[in-house]
Each structure stands twice: as C-alpha cells, then as structure tokens.
Design an enzyme around this catalytic site. Structure first.
Site, PDB file in Angstrom:
ATOM      1  CB  SER A 106      -0.910   0.014   1.235  1.00 21.35           C
ATOM      2  OG  SER A 106      -1.687  -1.156   1.288  1.00 21.35           O
TER       3      SER A 106
HETATM    4  N1  SAH Z   1      -0.898  -4.996   3.959  1.00 19.13           N
HETATM    5  C1  SAH Z   1      -0.184  -5.332   2.759  1.00 19.13           C
HETATM    6  C2  SAH Z   1      -0.993  -4.955   1.526  1.00 19.13           C
HETATM    7  C3  SAH Z   1      -1.016  -6.095   0.576  1.00 19.13           C
HETATM    8  S1  SAH Z   1      -2.162  -6.013  -0.751  1.00 19.13           S
HETATM    9  C4  SAH Z   1       1.207  -4.719   2.756  1.00 19.13           C
HETATM   10  O1  SAH Z   1       1.521  -3.954   3.684  1.00 19.13           O
HETATM   11  O2  SAH Z   1       2.004  -5.015   1.868  1.00 19.13           O
HETATM   12  C5  SAH Z   1      -3.483  -7.011  -0.138  1.00 19.13           C
HETATM   13  C6  SAH Z   1      -3.170  -8.416   0.252  1.00 19.13           C
HETATM   14  O3  SAH Z   1      -4.380  -9.016   0.660  1.00 19.13           O
HETATM   15  C7  SAH Z   1      -2.610  -9.289  -0.859  1.00 19.13           C
HETATM   16  O4  SAH Z   1      -1.402  -9.851  -0.454  1.00 19.13           O
HETATM   17  C8  SAH Z   1      -3.675 -10.345  -1.059  1.00 19.13           C
HETATM   18  O5  SAH Z   1      -3.165 -11.632  -1.401  1.00 19.13           O
HETATM   19  C9  SAH Z   1      -4.324 -10.385   0.303  1.00 19.13           C
HETATM   20  N2  SAH Z   1      -5.674 -10.948   0.328  1.00 19.13           N
HETATM   21  C10 SAH Z   1      -6.681 -10.789  -0.576  1.00 19.13           C
HETATM   22  N3  SAH Z   1      -7.763 -11.490  -0.190  1.00 19.13           N
HETATM   23  C11 SAH Z   1      -7.432 -12.097   0.978  1.00 19.13           C
HETATM   24  C12 SAH Z   1      -8.129 -12.976   1.869  1.00 19.13           C
HETATM   25  N4  SAH Z   1      -9.392 -13.374   1.655  1.00 19.13           N
HETATM   26  N5  SAH Z   1      -7.479 -13.385   2.985  1.00 19.13           N
HETATM   27  C13 SAH Z   1      -6.207 -13.011   3.235  1.00 19.13           C
HETATM   28  N6  SAH Z   1      -5.495 -12.204   2.442  1.00 19.13           N
HETATM   29  C14 SAH Z   1      -6.104 -11.747   1.317  1.00 19.13           C
END
Ligand code: SAH
Length: 225
Positions: A75
């Site tokens: 993000s």
């Molecule tokens: N907080 C992260 C942002 C990653 S983007 C950071 O600091 O880098 C969002 C993430 O959510 C992705 O890695 C994606 O695989 C995950 N995601 C999407 N749906 C999900 C679910 N149902 N359960 C767990 N993770 C999920």
C-alpha cells in the site's frame, strides 16, 4: 553517459534509502494530514525498501503503492499511515490484519508495540513476509488462510485492519472486534473504494464513518500456495 553509469550504484545503495530520503517521506505525510507522531516515527523507522523487490528499492520512499508480485501491491505510505492513525485512536493492544502482502503494514503496527496477528491467502507472499519479520526481529503472528473468516481462535481483537477491498464490510470480522475497538477497511468495487472506519462502543453498538477515497486490490476467496 559515463556519469549516469557511475551514479546508478549509488542511487541503489544508501542514497535512495537514506535517513534523509525517509525524513522527506515523513514530511510529505505530515503535509497530507498525518498528525500522530507515533505513526510518523514508525514510518521513519521501518525500512520500507526491504519490503519490495531490490529493483524497486529506489522508489520505496515515494508516497506510492508498488507491485510485490502475484498481482498484489504494497500500500501507499499515506494509506498505511492513515489506517494506522485511525486504529490508534481507540488505543488497541491486540490487532488483526487481513492481507499480509509484503508484511510492511504489519511491521509498522509491530514497531508501534502492538501485538499483531496477520492472515494472508497467498502462501508465497506470506513466506517472504515471514522472512522479513525474522530478519527485522519483529514479533508478528501469521496464518496462511482465507482472511474473510478472520482468526476466531485468537480473537476478539482491539483493532482490525483489512488491506484488501470488498463490496461490503465482512460480518465475521466485525464480530471479532472487541467492544471499544476500531476496524478500518476499504469498501467498494474494483474501480475504487471508500476507506471505512467502523467503531464498536462498549455496548456493542456500531457506527461507521467514510474517511477517504482509496484504491486497493480485491479481497478474494480461498487460499493459494
Ligand atoms: N498490507 C499489505 C498490503 C497487501 S495487498 C502490505 O503492507 O504489503 C493485499 C493483500 O491481501 C494481498 O497480499 C492479497 O493476497 C491479500 N488478500 C486478498 N484477499 C485475501 C483474503 N481473503 N485473505 C487473506 N489475504 C487476502
């Protein structure tokens, strides 16, 4: 040409990830309305360049989202700061994050002294994030699962942060929020979402507030290796 060649290694090394560059990011976040000094300090301290591929390290202190593989993104720092600041308003100690991704948001929360539990559906991303937590000596509990069910065995949580977008708030997660707690989540479709803050008062009564327009990758179902 020669000069550019000579400058390149320096840019990839300490120059583009130096304290001065990080301080500049913190000043930008301040200009964009982030006021909590604890959050600004955490952003200054956590080395964001270690949460992206080496090839992107020079861009790690720009206020922008960056690709982390598997079609996912780390993000934008302003979004991390805004969500973190919002969670801190109700003084949590135990936090649940859905969507570990690179591990950066979890690391920022851990750097603030919070007990962090994080769930990621993509095994490959989680393995890399865990290595980063280990390298940085951060104590983060993590689970490979579909985060839409939360982490009921470890709940309730004083704060919940969802870092992937869903068309509506997920009831199972709201249920795992302790009274007096805050949940932040992007709510909306693939084109863009509202960053929603949900608060649960001591009697369990829930109120919602729209904080800002944001763009997140979608919250998907199931798990992948
Ligand atoms: N907080 C992260 C942002 C990653 S983007 C950071 O600091 O880098 C969002 C993430 O959510 C992705 O890695 C994606 O695989 C995950 N995601 C999407 N749906 C999900 C679910 N149902 N359960 C767990 N993770 C999920």
């Amino acid at each position: 040409m020669t000069v550019r060649m000579r400058l390149q290694p320096e840019a990839i090394g300490s120059g583009m990830t130096s304290q001065r560059v990080r301080d500049r990011l913190v000043e930008r976040l301040r200009e964009k309305g982030i006021v909590d000094e604890r959050v600004l300090n955490a952003i200054r301290t956590v080395p964001r360049h270690l949460f992206v591929d080496e090839a992107l390290a020079t861009r790690a202190y720009e206020d922008t989202a960056l690709p982390i593989g598997q079609g996912q993104t780390i993000s934008q720092p302003w979004v991390v700061a805004k969500m973190t600041e919002t969670l801190l308003e109700t003084a949590p100690s135990k936090v649940l994050e859905i969507g570990t991704g690179s591990g950066y948001q979890a690391a920022v929360l851990a750097a603030l002294g919070l007990e962090v539990h994080t769930v990621e559906r993509i095994g490959e991303l989680l393995r890399t994030a865990r290595k980063r937590f280990r390298t940085l000596g951060l104590n983060v509990r993590s689970k490979h699962d579909d985060g839409r069910i939360g982490w009921p065995e470890n709940g309730p949580f004083d704060a919940i942060i969802v870092t992937a977008a869903a068309p509506a708030l997920v009831d199972a997660l709201t249920a795992q929020l302790a009274p007096g707690g805050t949940l932040v989540a992007p709510v909306g479709g693939s084109g863009g979402q509202s960053l929603m803050r949900l608060r649960k008062d001591a009697d369990g009564v829930v109120t919602q507030h729209d904080l800002a327009p944001v763009v997140f990758v979608p919250l998907l179902s199931g798990m992948v290796d």
